[in-house]
Scaffold this active site. Structure first.
Site, short mmCIF file in Angstrom:
data_model
loop_
_atom_site.label_atom_id
_atom_site.label_comp_id
_atom_site.label_asym_id
_atom_site.label_seq_id
_atom_site.Cartn_x
_atom_site.Cartn_y
_atom_site.Cartn_z
N PRO A 188 0.73 -0.93 -0.39
CA PRO A 188 0.10 0.05 -0.09
C PRO A 188 0.48 1.41 0.39
CG PRO A 188 -0.23 -0.94 2.36
CD PRO A 188 0.32 -2.28 1.46
N ASP A 223 6.37 2.80 2.38
CA ASP A 223 4.45 1.26 2.31
C ASP A 223 3.97 1.89 4.19
OD1 ASP A 223 3.23 -1.10 3.26
OD2 ASP A 223 5.50 -2.58 3.55
N HIS A 224 2.72 1.93 3.57
CA HIS A 224 2.11 2.36 4.70
C HIS A 224 1.59 1.05 6.16
CE1 HIS A 224 -0.22 5.37 6.85
NE2 HIS A 224 -0.93 5.84 5.64
N ARG A 225 2.29 0.42 5.63
CA ARG A 225 1.75 -0.62 6.72
C ARG A 225 2.25 -0.56 7.51
NH1 ARG A 225 2.74 -5.95 2.96
NH2 ARG A 225 3.91 -4.84 2.01
N ILE A 252 5.02 2.64 7.26
CA ILE A 252 5.22 4.00 8.05
C ILE A 252 4.21 5.04 8.48
CG2 ILE A 252 6.09 6.25 7.11
CD1 ILE A 252 8.95 3.51 6.14
#
Ligand code: CAO
Length: 553
Positions: free
Chosen positions: A351, A525-527, A529
């Site tokens: 993501p 990577d929004h998982r 950060i």
């Protein structure tokens, strides 16, 4: 509870057949007609069923044993009424009698009555021969097409019931004028397979196998004697068969593979002569599910997004471009195929969010230009990218989450600082990795970057040159653009995109000042950060680039 012997039923004209698969073990409960073992002759493979329900007490055969009609397969503890008639006590011979066997569980291709009738002087009809008591067997492989020349006994199609598979041979030589069957058709004895044009057999007689040769309860049918034109069936899964033929596996294993959607041709067999077992199919499925292997269809789909089926999408548009003008088709380069597959996976699985910011590099650019002047003779040219690499190392130290990788539910934090940079080459995009950037000065970084970029353009990068990266930088600054969204190079968790620096009017609190501004695009990577952390990382980068003394802090 009584113990009965389960024996091999009438298997037709076959003297001895080899046991190639054990489908049950002591302690297993079996139902009547459940397959117990698979045997294979040089003509067909077949499963031998249990004539009773019960619990397996003892196996009397092992892999590789040769068995024939009457051989004891196993001892079964049969229960209740089921066992009454055929128990040795009640009817000692009954258990070995074919008549006591259930409906045929296996079959062999008949040599016999491949009914062949001249359709005209030169046209010959080829029909399905006697295939035993089986009805509606499915065509699973068509080996010939219209226009092919075939010899007598050459296999035309493979059919399969739930218990056996066999190839149906041609009863005559000639050229196929018309094929009358296709994949998935259900066939029965006497059905028309093909019309041949050519040499009629010496004595083409449309004869069905005599019923007497095929005992009602026999497991196999083999009526060679009745055949004026022998049309021998060949093993459906001859391991020595040329590539492209069906894989070597029993019908039940192939059925199992079909149910799971496993392409059997890609499964490596661990059984005798490379035979594929159920465990092999399960192992293949596990490795695909774990991502350790890909089916050929998946690999073929990967670079272009394929047909979208894997994502539940509508199919990729198929357009005949020649309808609109002249076109030229060129295969993708090897690098494009590889990088495309990686980019696609990363784009789909990670993501992404991109944080855009700007850095005032007015002073740094002046320093860079001065440095290049001073080092003119050294041959090493310093570009802004070298400074950015150093600034990124400093930011990674301050924000360790950006120097991590996801490993299941854990994060692996790296204590080293290797920076990848995207390099544009004639064959496509590659990402060489500059190792230990924290231990190197700007000049050394510039020199190594130049060497790696040259190696990349010459197609000479080794895999070690592209491994071990912590974060990547994609610099389009030498080309143009204002901002863009770079794709993360997994398993890294962030990538920094640089666009072209430009002079801009910047308000200093009193007036607009002309400043050189470098656009920074940080995809993360929004998982791993959060947006706030990304904004802080990017802002910190801007501060360091605006005043490089901060690197020392
Ligand atoms: N703004 C303005 N000018 C810039 C700049 C920036 N952000 N970055 C570099 N430049 C200038 C350089 O100073 C140099 O100018 P001079 O020729 O006047 O000295 C010129 O652009 C060319 O620089 P360069 O490309 O040779 O050097 P680099 O260190 O900036 O980049 C490399 C090296 C290998 C990264 C680069 O050549 C390259 O391949 N870039 C493309 C990367 C890419 O394709 N990314 C996309 C990946 S995702 O599809």
């Amino acid at each position: 509870m009584s113990v009965i012997e389960i024996k091999v039923p009438d298997i037709g004209d076959f003297d001895e057949v080899a046991v190639i698969e054990l489908l049950v073990k002591p302690g297993d409960s079996v139902a009547a007609e459940q397959s117990l073992i698979t045997v294979e002759s040089d003509k067909a493979s077949m499963e031998i069923p249990s004539s009773h329900a019960g619990v397996v007490k003892e196996l009397k055969v092992k892999l590789g044993d040769k068995v024939k009609e009457g051989s004891v397969v196993l001892l079964l503890e049969a229960a209740g009424a089921d066992a009454a008639a055929p128990t040795p006590a009640a009817a000692p011979a009954a258990s070995s009698k074919p008549a006591a066997a259930p409906a045929p569980q296996a079959q062999v291709a008949t040599n016999a009555a491949a009914p062949t009738a001249p359709a005209s002087a030169s046209l010959i009809e080829v029909h399905v021969p006697d295939i035993g008591d089986f009805k509606d067997v499915a065509v699973i492989e068509v080996m010939v097409k219209a226009g092919d020349s075939v010899k007598v006994e050459q296999s035309l199609i493979t059919v399969e019931s739930d218990k056996a598979s066999m190839e149906i041979p041609s009863s005559a030589a000639g050229v196929i004028k018309e094929l009358k069957v296709k994949l998935g058709d259900k066939l029965n004895i006497g059905d028309l397979l093909a019309i041949l044009e050519g040499v009629a057999p010496a004595a083409a007689v449309a004869t069905a196998a005599p019923a007497s040769a095929s005992p009602a309860a026999a497991a196999l049918v083999a009526t060679t004697t009745a055949a004026p034109v022998p049309a021998a069936a060949v093993p459906a899964h001859d391991p020595s068969a040329p590539q492209g033929r069906l894989p070597h596996a029993s019908p039940s294993v192939r059925k199992f593979a079909r149910e799971l959607g496993v392409p059997l041709a890609e499964v490596k067999g661990s059984g005798p002569k490379g035979r594929i077992t159920q465990a092999d199919v399960q192992g293949f499925t596990r490795s695909v599910m774990a991502g350790a292997a890909q089916t050929q269809a998946q690999s073929a789909r990967a670079p272009s997004g394929g047909d979208g089926a894997a994502l539940g999408l509508i199919p990729w548009p198929k357009v005949d471009f020649t309808k609109f003008g002249t076109v030229e088709r060129k295969d993708l380069s090897r690098i494009k195929k590889l990088s495309g597959a990686n980019l696609h996976r990363n784009w789909v699985m990670v993501p992404h969010v991109t944080n855009n910011d700007e850095a005032d590099i007015t002073e740094l650019e002046a320093f860079r230009v001065a440095t290049n002047k001073e080092n003119e003779k050294s041959g090493v040219k310093v570009t802004m990218l070298a400074f950015v690499i150093k600034a990124v190392v400093s930011a990674l130290k301050k924000f360790p989450d950006f120097n991590a990788s996801l490993d299941g539910d854990a994060l692996v934090y790296k204590q080293y600082f290797n920076i990848g940079f995207a390099a544009d080459t004639p064959n496509g995009l590659v990402v060489p990795v500059l190792k230990d950037a924290d231990k190197k000065g700007i000049l050394q970084i510039s020199q190594e970057m130049g060497e790696l970029a040259k190696k990349a353009r010459d197609g000479k990068l080794g895999s070690a040159d592209m491994q071990g990266g912590c974060i990547s930088i994609s610099s389009l600054g030498g080309i143009g653009g204002t901002h863009f969204t770079p794709i993360i190079n997994a398993p890294e968790v962030a990538i920094l995109g640089l666009s072209k620096s430009q002079m801009k009017p910047v308000w200093d609190g009193k007036q607009f000042m002309p400043r050189l501004v470098l656009p920074l695009s940080l995809s993360y990577d929004h998982r791993v950060i959060d947006g706030a952390a990304a904004a802080r990382f990017n802002a910190y980068l801007g501060q360091v680039l605006a005043d490089f003394r901060r690197v020392l802090l």
